[in-house]
Design a protein around this motif. Structure first.
Motif, short mmCIF file in Angstrom:
data_model
loop_
_atom_site.label_atom_id
_atom_site.label_comp_id
_atom_site.label_asym_id
_atom_site.label_seq_id
_atom_site.Cartn_x
_atom_site.Cartn_y
_atom_site.Cartn_z
N PRO A 265 1.07 -1.10 -0.05
CA PRO A 265 -0.13 -0.42 0.28
C PRO A 265 1.06 0.96 -0.02
O PRO A 265 1.75 1.52 -0.31
N PRO A 266 0.40 2.53 -0.54
CA PRO A 266 1.68 3.87 -0.08
C PRO A 266 1.75 3.78 1.29
O PRO A 266 1.34 3.42 2.19
N LYS A 267 3.32 4.21 0.79
CA LYS A 267 4.20 4.46 2.14
C LYS A 267 4.16 3.29 3.12
O LYS A 267 4.31 2.59 4.26
N GLY A 268 4.15 1.63 1.95
CA GLY A 268 3.49 0.62 3.02
C GLY A 268 2.83 0.47 4.60
O GLY A 268 2.82 -0.22 4.87
N GLY A 269 1.66 1.35 3.74
CA GLY A 269 0.66 1.52 5.45
C GLY A 269 0.64 2.20 6.41
O GLY A 269 0.11 2.20 7.10
N SER A 270 2.02 3.73 6.10
CA SER A 270 2.36 3.51 7.27
C SER A 270 2.24 5.61 7.16
O SER A 270 1.92 5.60 6.25
N THR A 271 2.15 6.12 8.21
CA THR A 271 1.77 7.50 8.05
C THR A 271 3.28 8.42 7.91
O THR A 271 3.11 9.35 8.55
N ALA A 272 4.40 8.16 7.39
CA ALA A 272 5.29 8.56 7.49
C ALA A 272 5.83 9.55 6.09
O ALA A 272 4.68 9.72 5.35
N SER A 273 6.75 10.88 6.19
CA SER A 273 6.85 11.95 6.00
C SER A 273 8.08 10.76 4.72
O SER A 273 8.03 9.88 4.72
N GLU A 274 7.82 11.74 3.81
CA GLU A 274 8.69 11.54 2.32
C GLU A 274 10.00 11.24 2.70
O GLU A 274 10.76 10.74 1.86
N ALA A 275 10.25 12.41 3.35
CA ALA A 275 11.58 12.10 4.10
C ALA A 275 12.31 11.16 4.54
O ALA A 275 13.28 10.28 3.92
N GLU A 276 10.97 10.55 5.76
CA GLU A 276 11.07 8.98 6.23
C GLU A 276 11.63 7.78 4.70
O GLU A 276 11.85 6.71 4.95
N ILE A 277 10.57 7.89 4.00
CA ILE A 277 10.58 7.41 3.05
C ILE A 277 12.12 6.83 2.28
O ILE A 277 12.81 5.86 1.94
N LYS A 278 12.15 8.15 2.16
CA LYS A 278 13.86 8.51 1.36
C LYS A 278 14.20 7.37 1.48
O LYS A 278 15.93 7.22 1.41
N THR A 279 15.15 7.32 2.91
CA THR A 279 15.57 7.21 4.14
C THR A 279 15.85 5.76 4.21
O THR A 279 16.78 5.03 3.91
N VAL A 280 14.40 5.44 3.97
CA VAL A 280 14.29 4.36 4.28
C VAL A 280 15.02 2.96 2.86
O VAL A 280 15.86 2.52 2.90
N VAL A 281 14.72 4.15 1.80
CA VAL A 281 15.36 2.97 0.35
C VAL A 281 16.19 3.04 0.72
O VAL A 281 16.64 2.23 0.24
N ALA A 282 16.67 4.51 1.13
CA ALA A 282 18.54 4.64 0.53
C ALA A 282 18.87 3.56 1.36
O ALA A 282 20.00 2.32 1.06
N TYR A 283 18.80 3.51 2.53
CA TYR A 283 19.15 2.28 3.46
C TYR A 283 18.99 0.77 2.73
O TYR A 283 19.95 -0.03 2.67
N MET A 284 17.98 0.11 1.98
CA MET A 284 17.43 -0.81 1.94
C MET A 284 18.63 -1.40 0.42
O MET A 284 18.95 -1.96 0.10
N VAL A 285 18.36 0.15 -0.34
CA VAL A 285 19.45 -0.01 -1.65
C VAL A 285 21.01 -0.03 -1.54
O VAL A 285 21.64 -1.00 -1.64
N GLY A 286 21.86 0.35 -0.47
CA GLY A 286 22.70 0.49 0.26
C GLY A 286 22.91 -0.72 1.00
O GLY A 286 24.12 -1.46 0.94
N SER A 287 22.45 -1.80 1.09
CA SER A 287 22.00 -3.12 1.95
C SER A 287 23.11 -3.88 0.46
O SER A 287 23.18 -5.22 0.81
N VAL A 288 22.25 -4.15 -0.72
CA VAL A 288 22.52 -4.33 -1.63
C VAL A 288 24.21 -4.45 -3.07
O VAL A 288 24.55 -4.27 -3.63
#
Length: 289
Positions: A265-288
């Motif tokens: 779902p949008p934002k994974g079902g959370s109410t996080a801000s766009e900045a928080e979403i981008k931080t998590v995406v960068a973290y997961m991309v960095g893991s690979v």
């Protein structure tokens, strides 16, 4: 020849546009008033608080606050302070909604009496045990970090919305120990910790970001699916699963996460801000990488 030495009859006296005293007064008046009016209007326009920045809202208080907010936060809970405990609805909105709103990976859909019916018949204690220990592809507490009482409230909230008549677990009296918050937890067998350990183990290889810390949003929401590769979500640290997606870049992947994609779902079902979403995406991309 004589005509060249005398003015022609068409020559006459030269006159200006101002011919009367009244016209002179008006000309002098407007010469002062019009420039002053233009200057005043320019000053009002430049100093107006509501005038947006050129081409963007980059300097709005909300935008500035979003950019400077902390990447993560540490929340210390006092089990004896009942005012800090979340309601069942708050726990559902913060964690359970990720799977239960859409009915992902076999999770009974929120409000679906048919899906919840067989589970409600097992009783509150059995449902609470499953929520605390994890069941199927759901990790312990659904991957969240709540007290047993908060999880119990969430179980009652979801079950009652599907037709159950469970009483909400009561908070302990002031001064009660943390062990008294949810007596049912004492009856939970030791092997129940295994699913939680599995989720944590799946997420271990990803601790490779520059700061060496896992974003709080990933721990609270994203790991529910990405730690184990649930519902087609690319598993954290799985280079083969992430390879086709890396071409989109962090910005493209962030846009997909914000809008939602496939079972997510949008934002994974959370109410996080766009900045928080981008931080998590960068973290997961960095893991690979």
């Amino acid at each position: 020849m004589s005509d060249a030495h005398h003015p022609t009859e068409h020559d006459g006296p030269h006159e200006g546009p101002i011919k009367t005293p009244k016209q002179l007064i008006l000309a002098v008046f407007y010469a002062f008033v019009i420039p002053i009016a233009v200057i005043v209007l320019l000053v009002v326009y430049v100093t107006s608080e509501h005038r947006p920045a050129a081409g963007s809202k980059a300097f709005d208080p909300e935008s500035v606050a979003q950019r400077v907010q902390p990447v993560g936060m540490v929340q210390v809970k006092d089990a004896s302070d009942l005012s800090t405990l979340k309601t069942g609805e708050q726990v559902f909105a913060g964690q359970c909604t990720t799977c239960h709103t859409a009915g992902l990976v076999g999770a009974p859909k929120f409000g679906d009496a048919d899906a919840w019916g067989p589970r409600i018949k097992t009783g509150y204690d059995a449902l609470l045990h499953s929520a605390l220990a994890g069941k199927g592809q759901m990790g312990a507490q659904g991957g969240g970090d709540f007290t047993d009482l908060e999880v119990g409230r969430a179980v009652v909230y979801m079950a009652n919305k599907a037709g159950a008549k469970f009483d909400e677990p009561k908070a302990p009296a002031a001064g009660a120990s943390a062990a008294d918050v949810a007596p049912v937890a004492a009856a939970t067998p030791a092997p129940a910790a295994a699913p939680a350990a599995a989720v944590v183990a799946a997420a271990e290889p990803a601790k490779t970001d520059a700061a060496g810390a896992v974003p709080a949003l990933y721990t609270q929401i994203c790991q529910t699916c990405h730690a184990a590769g649930v519902a087609g979500a690319p598993k954290l640290g799985d280079k083969a699963a992430w390879a086709p997606r890396l071409a989109q870049g962090v910005d493209g992947l962030t846009a997909s996460a914000i809008k939602g994609k496939n079972a997510m779902p949008p934002k994974g079902g959370s109410t996080a801000s766009e900045a928080e979403i981008k931080t998590v995406v960068a973290y997961m991309v960095g893991s690979v990488k």
